[in-house]
Every structure is written in C-alpha cells, then in structure tokens.
Design an enzyme around this catalytic site. Structure first.
Site, short mmCIF file in Angstrom:
data_model
loop_
_atom_site.label_atom_id
_atom_site.label_comp_id
_atom_site.label_asym_id
_atom_site.label_seq_id
_atom_site.Cartn_x
_atom_site.Cartn_y
_atom_site.Cartn_z
N SER A 167 -23.97 -26.79 17.87
CA SER A 167 -22.67 -26.70 18.55
C SER A 167 -22.23 -25.26 18.77
CB SER A 167 -21.59 -27.45 17.75
OG SER A 167 -21.56 -26.98 16.41
N ASP A 412 -11.23 -24.97 10.53
CA ASP A 412 -12.64 -24.80 10.92
C ASP A 412 -12.93 -23.31 11.03
OD1 ASP A 412 -15.12 -24.64 12.10
OD2 ASP A 412 -14.66 -26.02 13.76
N HIS A 415 -16.73 -22.59 13.81
CA HIS A 415 -16.75 -22.49 15.27
C HIS A 415 -15.74 -21.46 15.77
CE1 HIS A 415 -18.44 -26.54 14.41
NE2 HIS A 415 -19.28 -26.19 15.37
#
Length: 433
Positions: A167, A412, A415
C-alpha cells in the site's frame, strides 16, 4: 632673470650676492621636483584604481575559487547556492534537510485528483493544518528539479511505468498519477481497477502508469484476502510466477517491499506449492527470508528484463513512526499531532531496519541487470509530521470523532498523506528518468 623680483626700493645697479642666487635656484628646483613626484604618484594611484575597477567589472569569475567569491559577498545578501544540478551518478539524495517554503503549493489536492484512496486523503478526512505540504527536500550537494508534469509525460510517451509493492507503493503510484493527470484532457484518460492490478492510461501519449499489488513481491498466502493473524502468513520465497506475467513488457519498473516483512523476528517461508497448507513451511529469521525472496525477484529480473529497453528501480524502505521516544518525546502519542520534521540530521528511528537495507544492497550488487536503488529512507525518517495519523480510514470507513480521540490505538503512523511525502519520492524518480 624673470623669476627674480627686486624690491622697488633697491638702488639700481646693486649686485645680488651669488650665495643668494644659488639658494633661490636650489629652492626652486626642489619645489619642481616635489611637484613632479606628486603628479607621478597621483597618476600611478589613478591607474591602479582603474585596473581594480576593471577587474571587478569582469563577468568571468570562473578562475576564482567559489569560496573566495562567497567571502567577498556583502553580509546582507543571500549566500551563493553552490550545489550542482542533479546527476544520478553523483548526487546523494539521502543527505540533506527539509526546508520550509511558505509559498509552496502542491500540484494537486485530494479534492482535485479523483484517484486518491480515502485512506490517504488527510485534508478531506479533516486534517486542520497544511504546513506539512510546504516542506521541500533539499539535498546537501545537488538540486532536484521540480516535478514537471509535461516533462514526465514526454518521458513516458509510448511507455509503461509500473509500480509493484504494497500500500505504500500504491500511494506512490497514486501520487504519480495525480501529479500528471491534470494536463491530460478529459476523454483522453482512463482508470481500470481490479483486485490486484490498476492501470491509468493517457491515450494522447499512448502511455500507462500501473500498479500491481504484491506486498512481498514474491507469492504469499496473504496477498488477497489479507490474513490478519500474522502467525498464519506464509511467504513462498521461491516464486513470482503468478504475477510476473503482469510485469513483463513494462518499460520502467519500480519495486518496493519492506513493511509486510516486519511482522516479527521470524517469517514462515515455503518452497513449492501452497496445496498442503502450512505443511513444509519453515520459520526463518526475517532477514534470511527477505534475502531469499529478493533473490527470487533478482533472478526473474536478470532472466527476463532487457536492460537496453527497460529501467528497473528499487526504492528502499518507508519508515514507520510509532515510538515518539525516538525523537525525544517519551510522553508523546506516536506521530499524532506532529507538525514539523525532525531537525537532527543523525536521526534514525526504530521503525527502519538497517539490516534489511543491507540485504537490498547486497542482492542488487550481485545482479547482472543494472538496478537503480533510490534511497527514500533517510529523508522520510525526518517526516514524523507527514503521516495520515488519525485523518484516515479503517475497514473502509473514515475514523469517527471517538476513534480520533484515541490516537494511541488508531493513529496510522505507517502511511502518508496525499498530497505529501510520496510526491517527493516521485520528484526524485523523475529526475532519474
């Protein structure tokens, strides 16, 4: 003699003593000598000043060392930027600093670009400040050209650009698409999405910008669907067969894999088929399994890729920032509420494993095909402020106010926001192209 002036009261015919005449003559000659010397000195001084003025006015100062020129600059003027233009063979992009530019604006937003996953859409998800968008990476010894969408598409005309990875690699792919899509007219661009394979096409340029989901690069039992129990994940370290057919024929390949390998100190590795489940899987130290997987990838590249036609890149690991004590905030909450990069050039957090970086360097070094390794790790290490934090989604839903109030559980710090740091990665990639 005309220079002798006689007193009118003097008696005509009176003789002037010789000693007086000699004294007057000597005085006159001494005066003339002094006058002549003064004129000479003045003339010499003027000539010297003119020479110096001409020297200063010369435009060609290439023969002078830069340090000397910079020392003579007035203190109120900016210091000369003596960094050289980007040269992939000479420029070390890993060494540098982040410089704040209040006038900097991204080439796109998460509102203007329709291809950004909600997971990376920090502004749309409610991030209140935008300073993280205005930090620019400045290497110590060279300058990186700004991302030019028209130049990028000119480089990609008639070509396939393929990103392969997890990702984080997907966010770099989305960044690249968003950086160029605005210059392509509606009707001349399209997006095709499947579970693992995504293709953005620019018809006018006969070009495509693609992403293939392969979090370990090699095969695994957890690509899709994702197995949440990390103890049940198995990596088939000896094969890329089921995915490489999508890679063949690409003109530019950009690979990355790291985070998915860091699920523990050991990783279950398998040779052969998944048909028997975990039977035959062996638990290996993670760096050992990582090396085996990368060697399989390297063998595929060496046996398949024509380096005269295809450029291959490998980007180093993207760091994580889940331990605020790393940057001197033992009472902090991971990357939550961080608004500036780390300033200490020596900073290296616990979210980046140097042993894994050495594995990449070692594998690439022994490949027959030339692979360009782009070191994004150190410059990304400083960006504790650029993560999606609580301005993201989980399970397909944007975090609620209640979830945001618990950043220790929900922030998070893996990311990155888009627009944001991945745009800098692509700026470096384009410079290499």
């Amino acid at each position: 003699m005309s220079f002798l002036i006689l007193n009118r009261g003097a008696v005509s015919g009176t003789k002037i003593p010789l000693s007086i005449i000699v004294l007057v003559l000597c005085g006159f000659m001494f005066f003339v000598l002094l006058y002549t010397e003064r004129i000479s000195l003045m003339s010499s001084s003027s000539s010297s000043n003119l020479l110096r003025m001409k020297s200063c006015a010369r435009k060609d100062i290439s023969s002078k060392p830069k340090e000397k020129v910079r020392e003579k600059r007035p203190e109120n003027m900016d210091v000369l930027d003596d960094r050289f233009e980007f040269d992939p063979e000479e420029c070390n992009v890993a060494a540098g600093k982040w410089v704040y530019n209040s006038s900097a604006e991204p080439l796109y937003t998460d509102e203007s670009c329709p291809y950004i996953d909600r997971q990376f859409s920090c502004m749309k998800n409610g991030r209140p400040e935008t300073d993280y968008l205005r930090w620019e990476w400045q290497p110590d010894d060279c300058t990186i050209p700004r991302f030019n969408p028209k130049l990028a598409m000119k480089k990609l005309r008639g070509k396939r650009l393929l990103f392969v990875g997890d990702s984080l690699q997907r966010s770099q792919w989305e960044s690249f698409v968003c950086l160029v899509e605005s210059i392509i007219p509606e009707g001349e661009k399209s997006m095709e999405r499947s579970r693992k394979y995504f293709v953005f096409r620019a018809k006018e340029y006969n070009a495509s910008i693609e992403f293939y989901w392969a979090p370990f690069i090699v095969e695994s039992n957890t690509d899709l669907p994702v197995i949440l129990d990390m103890k049940k994940r198995i990596v088939k370290v000896d094969s890329v067969e089921d995915r490489s057919k999508y890679w063949e024929g690409a003109d530019i390949m950009v690979f990355n894999t790291y985070v998915w390998w860091m699920s523990g100190l050991r990783m279950k590795a398998l040779w052969g088929s998944f048909g028997n489940g975990e039977s035959g899987a062996e638990a290996l130290d993670t760096p050992v399994a990582y090396r085996l997987g990368l060697k399989t990838w390297a063998n595929w590249v060496d046996s398949t890729v024509d380096s005269n036609k295809t450029k291959v890149f490998f980007t180093t690991m993207s760091p994580t920032h889940t331990r605020s004590a790393d940057w001197g905030k033992p009472n902090g909450t991971k990357c939550y509420n961080e608004t500036e990069p780390v300033k200490d050039k020596r900073f290296w957090g616990t979210g980046s494993n140097k042993q894994m970086m050495k594995v990449v360097a070692s594998v690439v070094k022994h490949m027959a095909t030339h692979v360009t390794v782009i070191n994004i790790t150190q410059l990304s290490e400083y960006r504790i402020d650029a993560h999606t934090s609580v301005y993201t989604e989980t399970g397909g839903k944007v975090l609620t106010a209640e979830q945001r109030a618990d950043p220790m559980r929900n922030a998070d710090c893996i990311h990155w926001c888009l627009p944001g740091l991945p745009d800098t990665w692509n700026r470096i990639l384009l410079a290499h192209l």
